[in-house]
Design a protein around this motif. Sequence first.
Motif, PDB file in Angstrom:
ATOM      1  N   UNK A  18       0.829  -1.212   0.000  1.00  0.00           N
ATOM      2  CA  UNK A  18       0.000   0.000   0.000  1.00  0.00           C
ATOM      3  C   UNK A  18       0.859   1.254   0.000  1.00  0.00           C
ATOM      4  N   UNK A  19       1.918   1.209   0.794  1.00  0.00           N
ATOM      5  CA  UNK A  19       2.834   2.348   0.846  1.00  0.00           C
ATOM      6  C   UNK A  19       3.524   2.535  -0.509  1.00  0.00           C
ATOM      7  N   UNK A  20       3.937   1.423  -1.111  1.00  0.00           N
ATOM      8  CA  UNK A  20       4.590   1.497  -2.423  1.00  0.00           C
ATOM      9  C   UNK A  20       3.667   2.186  -3.422  1.00  0.00           C
ATOM     10  N   UNK A  21       2.406   1.761  -3.414  1.00  0.00           N
ATOM     11  CA  UNK A  21       1.430   2.303  -4.357  1.00  0.00           C
ATOM     12  C   UNK A  21       1.233   3.807  -4.142  1.00  0.00           C
ATOM     13  N   UNK A  22       1.129   4.185  -2.877  1.00  0.00           N
ATOM     14  CA  UNK A  22       0.918   5.588  -2.533  1.00  0.00           C
ATOM     15  C   UNK A  22       2.108   6.452  -2.946  1.00  0.00           C
ATOM     16  N   UNK A  23       3.305   6.005  -2.591  1.00  0.00           N
ATOM     17  CA  UNK A  23       4.504   6.795  -2.889  1.00  0.00           C
ATOM     18  C   UNK A  23       4.755   6.879  -4.383  1.00  0.00           C
ATOM     19  N   UNK A  24       4.620   5.741  -5.077  1.00  0.00           N
ATOM     20  CA  UNK A  24       4.825   5.759  -6.530  1.00  0.00           C
ATOM     21  C   UNK A  24       3.761   6.633  -7.188  1.00  0.00           C
ATOM     22  N   UNK A  25       2.554   6.593  -6.646  1.00  0.00           N
ATOM     23  CA  UNK A  25       1.489   7.462  -7.164  1.00  0.00           C
ATOM     24  C   UNK A  25       1.891   8.932  -7.108  1.00  0.00           C
ATOM     25  N   UNK A  26       2.538   9.321  -6.022  1.00  0.00           N
ATOM     26  CA  UNK A  26       2.990  10.715  -5.877  1.00  0.00           C
ATOM     27  C   UNK A  26       4.105  11.043  -6.865  1.00  0.00           C
ATOM     28  N   UNK A  36       5.232   9.230 -18.762  1.00  0.00           N
ATOM     29  CA  UNK A  36       4.047   8.448 -18.429  1.00  0.00           C
ATOM     30  C   UNK A  36       4.556   7.169 -17.783  1.00  0.00           C
ATOM     31  N   UNK A  37       4.310   7.028 -16.477  1.00  0.00           N
ATOM     32  CA  UNK A  37       4.776   5.863 -15.726  1.00  0.00           C
ATOM     33  C   UNK A  37       3.545   5.126 -15.216  1.00  0.00           C
ATOM     34  N   UNK A  38       3.492   3.840 -15.508  1.00  0.00           N
ATOM     35  CA  UNK A  38       2.361   3.022 -15.063  1.00  0.00           C
ATOM     36  C   UNK A  38       2.880   1.990 -14.070  1.00  0.00           C
ATOM     37  N   UNK A  39       2.390   2.076 -12.843  1.00  0.00           N
ATOM     38  CA  UNK A  39       2.801   1.120 -11.801  1.00  0.00           C
ATOM     39  C   UNK A  39       1.989  -0.150 -12.008  1.00  0.00           C
ATOM     40  N   UNK A 105       9.806  10.223  -1.990  1.00  0.00           N
ATOM     41  CA  UNK A 105       9.200  10.851  -3.169  1.00  0.00           C
ATOM     42  C   UNK A 105      10.188  11.854  -3.784  1.00  0.00           C
ATOM     43  N   UNK A 106      10.773  12.671  -2.940  1.00  0.00           N
ATOM     44  CA  UNK A 106      11.748  13.670  -3.382  1.00  0.00           C
ATOM     45  C   UNK A 106      12.944  12.997  -4.056  1.00  0.00           C
ATOM     46  N   UNK A 107      13.438  11.943  -3.410  1.00  0.00           N
ATOM     47  CA  UNK A 107      14.578  11.187  -3.915  1.00  0.00           C
ATOM     48  C   UNK A 107      14.259  10.621  -5.305  1.00  0.00           C
ATOM     49  N   UNK A 108      13.098   9.968  -5.436  1.00  0.00           N
ATOM     50  CA  UNK A 108      12.743   9.360  -6.721  1.00  0.00           C
ATOM     51  C   UNK A 108      12.509  10.411  -7.801  1.00  0.00           C
ATOM     52  N   UNK A 109      11.955  11.552  -7.428  1.00  0.00           N
ATOM     53  CA  UNK A 109      11.742  12.610  -8.424  1.00  0.00           C
ATOM     54  C   UNK A 109      13.073  13.126  -8.974  1.00  0.00           C
ATOM     55  N   UNK A 110      14.137  13.006  -8.174  1.00  0.00           N
ATOM     56  CA  UNK A 110      15.482  13.384  -8.658  1.00  0.00           C
ATOM     57  C   UNK A 110      16.103  12.278  -9.492  1.00  0.00           C
TER      58      UNK A 110
END
Length: 118
Positions: A18-26, A36-39, A105-110
Amino acid sequence: MSAPKGPFRLVTVNTAPERAKRLIGRVVEALKDRYTIIHVANCETIEEVRPKVQELMPDVLFSASMWTAEEAHLIHSIAREIRPDIKTHAIPEGLQVARGPDAIVEYLCEKVPPLLDA
C-alpha cells in the motif's frame, strides 16, 4: 511542449504494497508532464520478482529501502536475467525509516528522470 515520454511500465519490490502504491502514485503525479509511468505491480518478496517480471515484462523496476544492498542486487539480477534492458534502481537502505515518505518521493523525483532518459 513535447508529449511525455513513455509509457514506462514499473514494478516495485516492497514489503508494504500500500505504501509502495501511494509513494509511486505521488512520483507518477509529480513527473507526469515529462513521463508516463504506469505502476503495473508490486512484489512483496524476492521470490515474486521472477514470475512477475516474466509475466509483465516491465520497463523499470525499483527496489524499496527495506532491502539491503545485497538483496537489492539480487532483485535487480533476477529482473535482468529475464529482461536484460530493464532499468533498475535501488532506493538506499533505510531512507524511508530515517527520513520518511516525503524523502522517498523527493529522492525518486530526482533519480527517475536520468534513469528514464538513459
